[in-house]
Design a protein around this motif. Structure first.
Motif, mmCIF file in Angstrom:
data_model
loop_
_atom_site.group_PDB
_atom_site.id
_atom_site.type_symbol
_atom_site.label_atom_id
_atom_site.label_comp_id
_atom_site.label_asym_id
_atom_site.label_seq_id
_atom_site.Cartn_x
_atom_site.Cartn_y
_atom_site.Cartn_z
ATOM 1 N N UNK A 1 28.299 9.220 85.931
ATOM 2 C CA UNK A 1 29.512 8.191 86.498
ATOM 3 C C UNK A 1 30.646 8.435 85.792
ATOM 4 N N UNK A 2 30.379 8.870 84.361
ATOM 5 C CA UNK A 2 31.576 8.992 83.535
ATOM 6 C C UNK A 2 32.589 8.000 83.040
ATOM 7 N N UNK A 3 32.410 6.688 83.462
ATOM 8 C CA UNK A 3 33.182 5.594 83.452
ATOM 9 C C UNK A 3 32.765 5.043 81.943
ATOM 10 N N UNK A 4 33.818 4.569 81.163
ATOM 11 C CA UNK A 4 33.466 3.999 79.640
ATOM 12 C C UNK A 4 34.061 2.769 79.589
ATOM 13 N N UNK A 5 33.164 1.571 79.084
ATOM 14 C CA UNK A 5 33.686 0.248 78.902
ATOM 15 C C UNK A 5 33.813 -0.039 77.614
ATOM 16 N N UNK A 6 34.731 -0.441 77.064
ATOM 17 C CA UNK A 6 34.881 -0.844 75.610
ATOM 18 C C UNK A 6 34.759 -2.495 75.228
ATOM 19 N N UNK A 7 34.490 -2.741 74.238
ATOM 20 C CA UNK A 7 34.491 -4.342 73.880
ATOM 21 C C UNK A 7 35.634 -4.883 74.181
ATOM 22 N N UNK A 8 36.842 -4.492 73.972
ATOM 23 C CA UNK A 8 38.108 -5.187 74.562
ATOM 24 C C UNK A 8 38.201 -5.404 76.057
ATOM 25 N N UNK A 9 37.572 -4.567 76.687
ATOM 26 C CA UNK A 9 37.540 -4.768 78.308
ATOM 27 C C UNK A 9 36.537 -6.121 78.392
ATOM 28 N N UNK A 10 35.643 -6.155 77.461
ATOM 29 C CA UNK A 10 34.561 -7.349 78.048
ATOM 30 C C UNK A 10 34.986 -8.619 77.111
ATOM 31 N N UNK A 11 35.897 -8.250 76.078
ATOM 32 C CA UNK A 11 36.068 -9.815 75.290
ATOM 33 C C UNK A 11 34.518 -10.050 74.626
ATOM 34 N N UNK A 12 33.872 -8.753 74.390
ATOM 35 C CA UNK A 12 32.540 -9.127 73.799
ATOM 36 C C UNK A 12 32.122 -7.755 73.176
ATOM 37 N N UNK A 13 31.070 -7.818 71.980
ATOM 38 C CA UNK A 13 30.645 -6.714 71.473
ATOM 39 C C UNK A 13 29.666 -5.837 72.556
ATOM 40 N N UNK A 14 29.505 -4.631 72.220
ATOM 41 C CA UNK A 14 28.325 -3.890 73.106
ATOM 42 C C UNK A 14 27.252 -4.106 72.323
ATOM 43 N N UNK A 15 26.139 -4.275 73.081
ATOM 44 C CA UNK A 15 24.945 -3.816 72.390
ATOM 45 C C UNK A 15 24.644 -2.649 71.496
ATOM 46 N N UNK A 16 23.644 -2.874 70.437
ATOM 47 C CA UNK A 16 23.686 -2.057 69.424
ATOM 48 C C UNK A 16 22.990 -0.810 70.058
ATOM 49 N N UNK A 17 22.235 -0.862 71.219
ATOM 50 C CA UNK A 17 21.576 0.332 71.804
ATOM 51 C C UNK A 17 21.901 0.259 73.124
ATOM 52 N N UNK A 18 22.222 -0.650 73.922
ATOM 53 C CA UNK A 18 22.543 -0.813 75.281
ATOM 54 C C UNK A 18 23.540 -2.165 75.798
ATOM 55 N N UNK A 19 23.908 -2.321 76.657
ATOM 56 C CA UNK A 19 24.664 -3.314 77.494
ATOM 57 C C UNK A 19 24.227 -3.553 78.707
ATOM 58 N N UNK A 20 23.806 -4.630 79.096
ATOM 59 C CA UNK A 20 23.536 -4.852 80.653
ATOM 60 C C UNK A 20 24.869 -5.700 81.002
ATOM 61 N N UNK A 21 25.731 -5.174 81.742
ATOM 62 C CA UNK A 21 27.229 -5.750 82.088
ATOM 63 C C UNK A 21 26.978 -6.364 83.403
ATOM 64 N N UNK A 22 27.124 -7.527 83.717
ATOM 65 C CA UNK A 22 26.817 -8.193 84.959
ATOM 66 C C UNK A 22 28.247 -8.773 85.322
ATOM 67 N N UNK A 23 28.623 -8.420 86.671
ATOM 68 C CA UNK A 23 29.765 -9.159 87.459
ATOM 69 C C UNK A 23 29.201 -10.192 88.255
ATOM 70 N N UNK A 24 29.855 -11.218 88.190
ATOM 71 C CA UNK A 24 29.260 -12.523 88.896
ATOM 72 C C UNK A 24 30.513 -13.198 89.807
ATOM 73 N N UNK A 25 30.325 -14.058 90.526
ATOM 74 C CA UNK A 25 31.367 -15.059 91.260
ATOM 75 C C UNK A 25 30.917 -16.405 91.292
ATOM 76 N N UNK A 26 31.569 -17.284 91.205
ATOM 77 C CA UNK A 26 31.371 -18.745 91.062
ATOM 78 C C UNK A 26 30.254 -19.103 92.310
ATOM 79 N N UNK A 27 30.420 -18.892 93.366
ATOM 80 C CA UNK A 27 29.370 -19.281 94.269
ATOM 81 C C UNK A 27 28.346 -18.290 94.798
#
Length: 104
Positions: A1-27
């Motif tokens: 996939x090649x795309x990289x996400x940085x902590x500043x993209x998330x406003x949160x730290x990445x997990x030490x081993x992995x991160x589960x990044x969830x995109x949600x919406x209000x309803x």
């Protein structure tokens, strides 16, 4: 996939081993189930973080990562590289299997 996400993209730290990044919406009802499942998995697997982002509040990242519906879950390795992606509410065994690809 090649795309990289940085902590500043998330406003949160990445997990030490992995991160589960969830995109949600209000309803989004499936987003609530996804939040619960990913939270349970991240509590079970040491070094795995769960980060949930509101898609509408992070439109630049949504566009960059080509997120088209919620929930979308990206599995990131320790460096923030996208190793798996899925839409819709996941099953816990599938999330655990996907983490197996992200964690060496």
């Amino acid at each position: 996939m090649g795309e990289t996400v940085r902590p500043d993209d998330l406003g949160a730290d990445l997990g030490e081993k992995a991160t589960l990044l969830q995109f949600s919406s209000a309803f989004c009802a499936p987003c609530r189930a996804t939040r619960r499942i990913l939270g349970e998995v991240s509590d079970m697997v040491e070094g795995v973080a769960h980060v949930e982002l509101d898609a509408e509040a992070h439109l630049d990242l949504v566009r960059r990562l080509k997120i088209v519906r919620t929930p979308t879950v990206l599995v990131l390795d320790e460096a923030g590289r996208v190793v798996r992606r899925a839409t819709g509410a996941p099953r816990k065994p599938d999330v655990i299997a996907a983490l197996g690809e992200a964690i060496p």
